[in-house]
Design a protein around this motif. Structure first.
Motif, PDB file in Angstrom:
ATOM      1  N   LEU A   1       1.503   2.452 -11.756  1.00 58.16           N
ATOM      2  CA  LEU A   1       2.577   1.743 -11.082  1.00 58.16           C
ATOM      3  C   LEU A   1       3.650   2.789 -10.770  1.00 58.16           C
TER       4      LEU A   1
ATOM      5  N   LYS B   1       0.839  -1.204   0.000  1.00 58.37           N
ATOM      6  CA  LYS B   1       0.000   0.000   0.000  1.00 58.37           C
ATOM      7  C   LYS B   1       0.875   1.255   0.000  1.00 58.37           C
TER       8      LYS B   1
ATOM      9  N   LEU C   1       4.513  -4.531  -5.960  1.00 58.14           N
ATOM     10  CA  LEU C   1       4.489  -3.359  -6.835  1.00 58.14           C
ATOM     11  C   LEU C   1       3.303  -3.322  -7.792  1.00 58.14           C
ATOM     12  N   GLU C   2       2.404  -4.280  -7.677  1.00 63.84           N
ATOM     13  CA  GLU C   2       1.207  -4.278  -8.533  1.00 63.84           C
ATOM     14  C   GLU C   2       0.399  -3.015  -8.291  1.00 63.84           C
ATOM     15  N   PRO C   3      -0.164  -2.435  -9.343  1.00 67.57           N
ATOM     16  CA  PRO C   3      -1.028  -1.263  -9.152  1.00 67.57           C
ATOM     17  C   PRO C   3      -2.215  -1.609  -8.261  1.00 67.57           C
ATOM     18  N   ARG C   4      -2.596  -0.702  -7.411  1.00 72.00           N
ATOM     19  CA  ARG C   4      -3.756  -0.896  -6.532  1.00 72.00           C
ATOM     20  C   ARG C   4      -4.944  -0.206  -7.172  1.00 72.00           C
TER      21      ARG C   4
ATOM     22  N   ALA D   1      -4.933   2.556 -11.190  1.00 75.77           N
ATOM     23  CA  ALA D   1      -3.818   3.116 -10.426  1.00 75.77           C
ATOM     24  C   ALA D   1      -2.513   2.948 -11.211  1.00 75.77           C
TER      25      ALA D   1
ATOM     26  N   SER E   1       2.486   1.887  -3.287  1.00 74.15           N
ATOM     27  CA  SER E   1       1.547   2.368  -4.312  1.00 74.15           C
ATOM     28  C   SER E   1       1.196   3.839  -4.110  1.00 74.15           C
ATOM     29  N   GLU E   2       1.497   4.378  -2.946  1.00 75.53           N
ATOM     30  CA  GLU E   2       1.139   5.768  -2.638  1.00 75.53           C
ATOM     31  C   GLU E   2       2.250   6.758  -2.963  1.00 75.53           C
TER      32      GLU E   2
END
Length: 183
Positions: free
Chosen positions: A94, A54, A85-88, A92, A57-58
């Motif tokens: 990367l 999380k 590192l997967e997009p959330r 979203a 991703s921020e």
């Protein structure tokens, strides 16, 4: 090798992680410490991957894993890092990335791009060696033909060039002997 490091002077020094294989949990703990995510230190080990993902991703973070070939289960390590590192969310971006160095290609993980980084060309190699000679106080210890041979034998790898020259100076070994050993 996780047991020793080579200093800029060509000396071998044991590392703090001597003998301990790199683990996914170690990377997460290191990220928490290095990125100052102190509030995550109190989280349980089971929660840490999701909480770290999380945070990654921020913002824009770079995770660096050097010498991946020394990790016993390197493909699983790459898969786990990729999961961090997967997009959330659906759209979203990367934002964070991982840079992995390895002497062995990791080709069997989706989303991992292989980039081959070659050595220096001959002209920058000559400039590097002349600068190293000057810094050492032994200018012009290498002939142009020796530099070209060293360049070919090391494929222009700057670290190998520096180690060869530094060890030669420190151990009073003639460059010709080092070249013959490399050959």
């Amino acid at each position: 090798d996780k047991r020793v490091m080579i200093t800029a002077a060509g000396e071998e020094r044991p590392t703090a992680a001597a003998g301990a294989p790199l683990r996914f949990e170690t990377i997460i703990s290191s990220a928490i410490r290095r990125f100052g995510w102190d509030d995550l230190r109190r989280a349980s080990d089971l929660q840490l991957p999701a909480l770290a993902a999380k945070r990654l991703s921020e913002g824009r973070y770079l995770l660096v894993v050097d010498n991946l070939e020394t990790v016993p289960q390197s493909t699983q390590m790459v898969t786990d890092l990729r999961g961090l590192l997967e997009p959330r969310g659906d759209l979203a971006p990367l934002a964070s990335r991982a840079l992995l160095t390895s002497r062995v290609a990791v080709n069997d993980v989706p989303g991992v791009r292989h980039v081959h980084i070659g050595g220096l060309a001959l002209e920058p190699t000559v400039a590097l060696i002349r600068a190293l000679e000057e810094d050492s106080g032994y200018p012009c210890m290498c002939t142009d033909s020796q530099i070209e041979r060293l360049w070919m034998l090391t494929k222009g790898n700057p670290l190998l060039l520096q180690i060869a020259l530094t060890r030669g100076l420190q151990q009073n070994i003639q460059l010709e002997d080092i070249l013959n050993d490399l050959d």
